[in-house]
Enzyme design. Structure first.
Site, PDB file in Angstrom:
ATOM      1  N   HIS A  53       1.674  -1.482   6.146  1.00 40.89           N
ATOM      2  CA  HIS A  53       0.981  -1.878   5.639  1.00 40.89           C
ATOM      3  C   HIS A  53       1.454  -3.717   4.727  1.00 40.89           C
ATOM      4  O   HIS A  53       1.679  -3.492   3.380  1.00 40.89           O
ATOM      5  CB  HIS A  53      -0.030  -1.386   4.762  1.00 40.89           C
ATOM      6  CG  HIS A  53      -1.501  -1.892   3.834  1.00 40.89           C
ATOM      7  ND1 HIS A  53      -2.310  -2.614   4.221  1.00 40.89           N
ATOM      8  CD2 HIS A  53      -1.765  -1.896   2.520  1.00 40.89           C
ATOM      9  CE1 HIS A  53      -3.113  -3.146   3.507  1.00 40.89           C
ATOM     10  NE2 HIS A  53      -2.513  -2.444   2.208  1.00 40.89           N
TER      11      HIS A  53
ATOM     12  N   ASP B 275       0.438  -6.164   2.475  1.00 33.44           N
ATOM     13  CA  ASP B 275      -0.264  -7.026   1.568  1.00 33.44           C
ATOM     14  C   ASP B 275       1.048  -8.525   1.230  1.00 33.44           C
ATOM     15  O   ASP B 275       1.942  -7.836   0.719  1.00 33.44           O
ATOM     16  CB  ASP B 275      -0.374  -5.968  -0.111  1.00 33.44           C
ATOM     17  CG  ASP B 275      -1.441  -4.827  -0.323  1.00 33.44           C
ATOM     18  OD1 ASP B 275      -2.185  -4.893  -0.063  1.00 33.44           O
ATOM     19  OD2 ASP B 275      -0.582  -3.724   0.165  1.00 33.44           O
TER      20      ASP B 275
ATOM     21  N   ASP C 283      -7.066  -0.388   3.774  1.00 35.85           N
ATOM     22  CA  ASP C 283      -7.207  -0.590   2.148  1.00 35.85           C
ATOM     23  C   ASP C 283      -8.193  -1.723   1.250  1.00 35.85           C
ATOM     24  O   ASP C 283      -8.320  -1.766   0.125  1.00 35.85           O
ATOM     25  CB  ASP C 283      -5.543  -1.303   1.656  1.00 35.85           C
ATOM     26  CG  ASP C 283      -5.499  -0.148   0.078  1.00 35.85           C
ATOM     27  OD1 ASP C 283      -5.970   0.388  -0.100  1.00 35.85           O
ATOM     28  OD2 ASP C 283      -4.289  -0.808  -0.523  1.00 35.85           O
TER      29      ASP C 283
ATOM     30  N   HIS D 227      -7.696  -7.935  -0.172  1.00 35.75           N
ATOM     31  CA  HIS D 227      -8.319  -7.202  -1.491  1.00 35.75           C
ATOM     32  C   HIS D 227      -7.791  -7.137  -2.208  1.00 35.75           C
ATOM     33  O   HIS D 227      -7.873  -6.970  -3.729  1.00 35.75           O
ATOM     34  CB  HIS D 227      -8.429  -5.889  -0.706  1.00 35.75           C
ATOM     35  CG  HIS D 227      -7.264  -5.431  -0.032  1.00 35.75           C
ATOM     36  ND1 HIS D 227      -6.713  -5.791   1.193  1.00 35.75           N
ATOM     37  CD2 HIS D 227      -5.780  -4.651  -0.725  1.00 35.75           C
ATOM     38  CE1 HIS D 227      -5.538  -4.863   1.228  1.00 35.75           C
ATOM     39  NE2 HIS D 227      -4.663  -4.122   0.665  1.00 35.75           N
TER      40      HIS D 227
END
Length: 602
Positions: free
Chosen positions: A12, A14, A124, A350
């Site tokens: 994941h 980010d 997420d 996000h």
């Protein structure tokens, strides 16, 4: 039938969060190098899910362009899964059009690499939009995986935080308000439940005993999902050996290095009839400990304001004007819009738009927002200039001789009336000596002006002489042309501008027209304003009483302020126990008449 443990490798990623973008970027290059080398070296390392977004490849190939051919081959071979999104957005804090552009851009770019991962991937997101199933189905995607917004209850757990947002299983149907329905999979044990699988038999036995039990608690079929990765997780390069160890320990379970396409197809073959149907928004505040973090809506509010302005510039001004100009012969600048939207969407992940990152991230977001605004403003100007150049104002010129016409555009799909502020150059001086040009413009003795519409009818207007101002033109076929101008600012009410259309107005030298009568004033008493629709009375403490004149309903105690302490963080608002709110209600306010014209009172 044997149970199947589907292990999906992923990380994941980010793009920015607890580190600023470039620090994550450097780590991503290192991560991608190792990933590609692993896929090349180990043919039994079947595939890798690149977090549902394509921007990771943009960022990687910016530094490693020589590896694009390898990336494309791995995508086409379905060993590297990308898309369908451009970025992993927050769905609440970005506009509806941004969500669609994100999917459209991601799918287009993934297709350009050779293959699109057709799973709606929301690992997420801090809650999910209710129309996601409808949007995904329209894009040819019939399944989704998500981490927040639905609380699993477990087989024997009768406690639920709301039947509308609870599911007995990690698999469920997700339905939009229009009835569109897709298969949804909740990461009930989060998207790291298959992280760092041991190769040592002793450690692996302990690992799988717990992990298998945790997944079976919520699984509705014999297909068990294990997500082999986490936030910025390096590639597990010995995964092939780890799965062989697991297979020896559990011969009754088939351990598969899987992908979402294969996993979802297996699920569809064995779905139970009693799966829950989750309708609309996924916003349950607790998903087995993973909150939807609703308080981020007010964290660093200036970022939300800049985003709203950028989205409005593109959707309500630049794109409608460009479409209108295209109908009148201008080439539609698709490439520039793609660039502007991608720049804007880079602020939509996000962790970014939610304002829950380190300060360097928020500072860089401000720069991206300004770049996005600047791109939109250029597109607006070019389309408006093209349109204005094709509008005939000769009727006003014939009627008045000397006048200064200008255009007011309405980009909405309905007629609009509203206050317009226009700046009009009534004279320009292009001489090279700007000091002389300035002095000349400043010394001009201007006549009074009045405002007329395209029919020549006079319109109430508040005008201000802005004096001599510097500006420049950027011709398409020559060097820039600086000039000094004498500029007038006109503020007026433009009535009933046609939908996706325009009206021509003009400043005309001469005495102003008649004002409205005293009975038509908007200020009708002390601290009292009124028009044909509403009556507003300002109370001594600054609160408002607003009356709807069409139905007689009155609304009191509007617009007072509440101030409390906040001992939370960038994710959660928390008011300390015992803190007493400070209210403006009941306190004496300073009230002044800021503006009164025939068309506006403040």
């Amino acid at each position: 039938m044997k149970k199947q443990a589907h292990v999906i490798s992923h990380s994941h990623w980010d793009r920015e969060w607890y580190l600023p973008y470039e620090k994550h970027h450097m780590l991503e290059v290192e991560f991608m190098d190792k990933l590609l080398d692993t896929l090349e070296r180990d043919p039994e390392f079947k595939s890798f899910h690149l977090d549902g977004q394509t921007i990771m490849l943009d960022d990687y190939l910016q530094v490693r362009p020589e590896r694009r051919e390898l990336v494309e081959r791995l995508v086409k071979e379905k060993r590297l899964y990308i898309g369908p999104w451009y970025i992993l957005q927050d769905e609440w804090l970005t506009g509806s059009e941004s969500n669609l552009r994100n999917l459209e851009t991601g799918m287009r770019e993934a297709k350009g690499y050779g293959n699109v991962s057709r799973v709606g991937y929301f690992p997420d997101s801090f809650g999910n939009m209710g129309q996601a199933p409808q949007i995904l189905l329209d894009a040819g995607i019939d399944c989704a995986a998500f981490g927040r917004g639905v609380k699993p209850t477990g087989f024997n757990n009768e406690v639920s935080d709301g039947a509308d947002f609870a599911s007995r299983y990690s698999e469920m149907f997700w339905e939009s308000p229009d009835g569109s329905r897709i298969l949804g999979v909740l990461f009930a044990n989060w998207y790291s439940n298959g992280i760092e699988i041991p190769t040592d038999p002793g450690e692996a036995a302990k690992y799988w005993e717990k992990k298998l039990a945790d997944v079976m608690k919520f699984a509705s079929t014999d297909h068990l999902l294990f997500m082999n990765g986490c936030d910025h997780q390096p590639v597990q390069t010995d995964l092939t050996d780890a799965l062989k160890t697991a297979a020896k320990l559990y011969p009754d379970i088939d351990f598969v290095h899987s992908d979402f396409t294969g996993y979802m197809e297996c699920l569809k073959q064995e779905l139970k009839e009693d799966l829950a149907v989750i309708r609309g928004e996924l916003r349950s505040q607790e998903t087995d400990g993973w909150y939807t973090l609703a308080n981020t809506a007010s964290s660093r509010i200036y970022l939300k304001q800049m985003n709203a302005r950028c989205e409005a510039l593109f959707t309500r001004a630049a794109e409608p004007l460009a479409a209108m100009a295209h109908d009148r012969g201008m080439e539609y600048p698709h490439h520039l819009f793609d660039y502007g939207w991608k720049t804007l969407m880079q602020n939509h992940p996000h962790d970014s738009i939610c304002g829950c990152s380190v300060d360097e991230v928020n500072e860089e977001m401000g720069i991206r927002f300004r770049r996005s605004m600047q791109a939109a403003e250029v597109l607006i100007r070019e389309a408006a200039e093209h349109l204005a150049g094709n509008i005939d104002a000769s009727g006003l010129m014939r009627q008045y001789g000397v006048c200064h016409p200008f255009v007011v555009f309405n980009t909405a799909g309905w007629k609009r009336t509203g206050i317009v502020t226009a700046q009009i150059d009534v004279d320009r001086d292009y001489r090279a000596n700007l000091t002389e040009a300035h002095d000349h413009m400043q010394s001009l003795s201007l006549p009074p002006f009045f405002l007329v519409d395209h029919k020549g009818e006079r319109i109430p207007c508040r005008m201000q002489d802005l004096g001599a101002v510097f500006d420049y033109e950027l011709p398409g076929d020559s060097f820039r042309r600086p000039f000094m101008a004498r500029r007038i600012q006109a503020v007026f009410e433009a009535e009933e501008i046609p939908c996706e259309g325009y009206k021509v107005f003009a400043l005309v030298p001469g005495e102003e027209g008649e004002c409205k009568t005293e009975e038509e004033r908007l200020v009708t008493g002390e601290c009292r304003m009124e028009n044909a629709h509403i009556r507003v009375v300002i109370q001594k403490d600054g609160t408002l009483e607003v009356t709807d004149k069409h139905n007689g309903n009155s609304y009191r105690n509007l617009c007072y302020f509440e101030d409390t302490l906040d001992a939370g963080n960038e994710y959660i608002y928390f008011c300390p126990e015992g803190n007493k709110p400070v209210l403006s209600k009941g306190k004496e306010a300073e009230i002044r008449l800021a503006e009164e014209t025939d068309f506006r009172a403040v």
